[in-house]
Design an enzyme around this catalytic site. Structure first.
Site, short mmCIF file in Angstrom:
data_model
loop_
_atom_site.label_atom_id
_atom_site.label_comp_id
_atom_site.label_asym_id
_atom_site.label_seq_id
_atom_site.Cartn_x
_atom_site.Cartn_y
_atom_site.Cartn_z
N GLY A 198 0.75 -1.17 0.02
CA GLY A 198 -0.07 0.02 -0.07
C GLY A 198 0.89 1.33 0.04
O GLY A 198 2.09 1.14 0.14
N CYS A 221 6.85 -0.51 6.57
CA CYS A 221 6.55 0.63 5.94
C CYS A 221 7.13 1.31 4.91
O CYS A 221 8.54 1.35 5.07
CB CYS A 221 6.10 1.55 6.77
SG CYS A 221 5.28 3.16 6.15
N LEU A 222 6.66 1.90 3.65
CA LEU A 222 7.75 2.19 2.91
C LEU A 222 8.45 3.70 3.15
O LEU A 222 9.52 4.30 2.69
CB LEU A 222 7.16 2.70 1.33
CG LEU A 222 6.64 1.17 0.83
CD1 LEU A 222 5.75 1.63 -0.49
CD2 LEU A 222 7.79 0.19 0.38
N HIS A 264 -2.05 6.45 8.03
CA HIS A 264 -1.19 7.69 7.47
C HIS A 264 -1.93 8.87 7.14
O HIS A 264 -1.70 9.75 7.05
CB HIS A 264 -0.58 7.01 6.04
CG HIS A 264 0.66 6.14 6.10
ND1 HIS A 264 1.70 6.56 6.77
CD2 HIS A 264 0.72 4.88 5.78
CE1 HIS A 264 2.64 5.70 6.59
NE2 HIS A 264 2.03 4.52 5.93
N HIS A 268 -3.64 0.04 8.18
CA HIS A 268 -2.10 0.76 8.22
C HIS A 268 -2.21 2.03 7.14
O HIS A 268 -1.88 2.95 7.60
CB HIS A 268 -1.16 -0.23 7.55
CG HIS A 268 0.20 0.28 7.39
ND1 HIS A 268 1.40 0.10 8.27
CD2 HIS A 268 0.99 1.34 6.49
CE1 HIS A 268 2.42 0.77 7.91
NE2 HIS A 268 2.11 1.22 6.82
N GLU A 269 -2.75 1.74 6.20
CA GLU A 269 -2.92 3.05 4.94
C GLU A 269 -3.61 4.19 5.63
O GLU A 269 -3.47 5.27 5.57
CB GLU A 269 -3.14 2.61 3.61
CG GLU A 269 -2.49 1.58 3.23
CD GLU A 269 -0.74 2.13 2.84
OE1 GLU A 269 -0.59 3.29 2.98
OE2 GLU A 269 0.15 1.01 3.14
N GLN A 320 2.49 9.67 2.07
CA GLN A 320 3.80 9.22 1.80
C GLN A 320 4.58 9.77 0.44
O GLN A 320 5.63 9.68 0.59
CB GLN A 320 3.89 7.82 1.74
CG GLN A 320 3.31 7.24 3.08
CD GLN A 320 3.17 5.68 2.88
OE1 GLN A 320 2.23 5.09 2.66
NE2 GLN A 320 4.28 5.01 3.37
#
Length: 170
Positions: free
Chosen positions: A47, A100-101, A146, A142-143, A52
């Site tokens: 994701g 996480c990216l 953000h 999770h997304e 991000q």
């Protein structure tokens, strides 16, 4: 399409509440969706939220790879969720090992609701809704975090399982 620069932990854009997308069909939103899809695939993520990639907007792209689910029918192709609402279905929790990216190379165990209800808009501005369990529920939560300025380390309860992939998760 273009690869977008991913904000890393510490960047202020990751710690603010994102604003609603007013027109999902706007050309700049459609372009952002395409670029986010390409960036997510290139980074090999499950994701990617707009904050991000330095865009404080309430939208994210995601997918559910077949390798992360029990049956192939549970896998989902890449999609977008715009102005999402995520609601727990019950109190049952699960422990998810997350990365996480925006926090490359680190992983931790994070508590998440085992099942959630979701709704939002797709890239055509059409309402999508459903229920998600397991990894699908994990990635949605999770997304969505953000979009509210929350990174997964803020949800860690047991820091014994927080570390670099090469060290803690061999």
């Amino acid at each position: 399409m273009a690869l977008l620069k991913i904000a890393r932990m510490g960047n202020p854009v990751l710690h603010q509440v994102a604003r609603a997308v007013s027109d999902p069909k706007a050309p700049e939103i459609q372009s952002l969706i395409a670029n986010m899809m390409e960036t997510m695939a290139d980074a090999r993520g499950a994701g990617l939220a707009a904050p991000q990639v330095h865009q404080p907007l309430r939208m994210f792209v995601y997918h559910v790879p077949a390798s992360r689910v029990a049956t192939p029918e549970e896998a989902l192709l890449p999609r977008v969720l715009i102005n999402p609402e995520i609601t727990p279905l019950g109190e049952e929790m699960m422990t998810c090992t997350e990365g996480c990216l925006s926090i490359p190379g680190l992983r931790a165990d994070v508590p998440r609701y085992a099942a959630v209800r979701y709704e939002g808009l797709d890239q055509d501005g059409v309402l999508v809704e459903g229920e998600a369990r397991g990894f699908h529920a994990n990635v949605l939560q999770h997304e969505n975090d953000h979009l509210n300025g929350i990174l997964y380390p803020q949800r860690i309860i047991d820091f014994d399982r927080f570390g670099y992939v090469e060290e803690a998760f061999r």
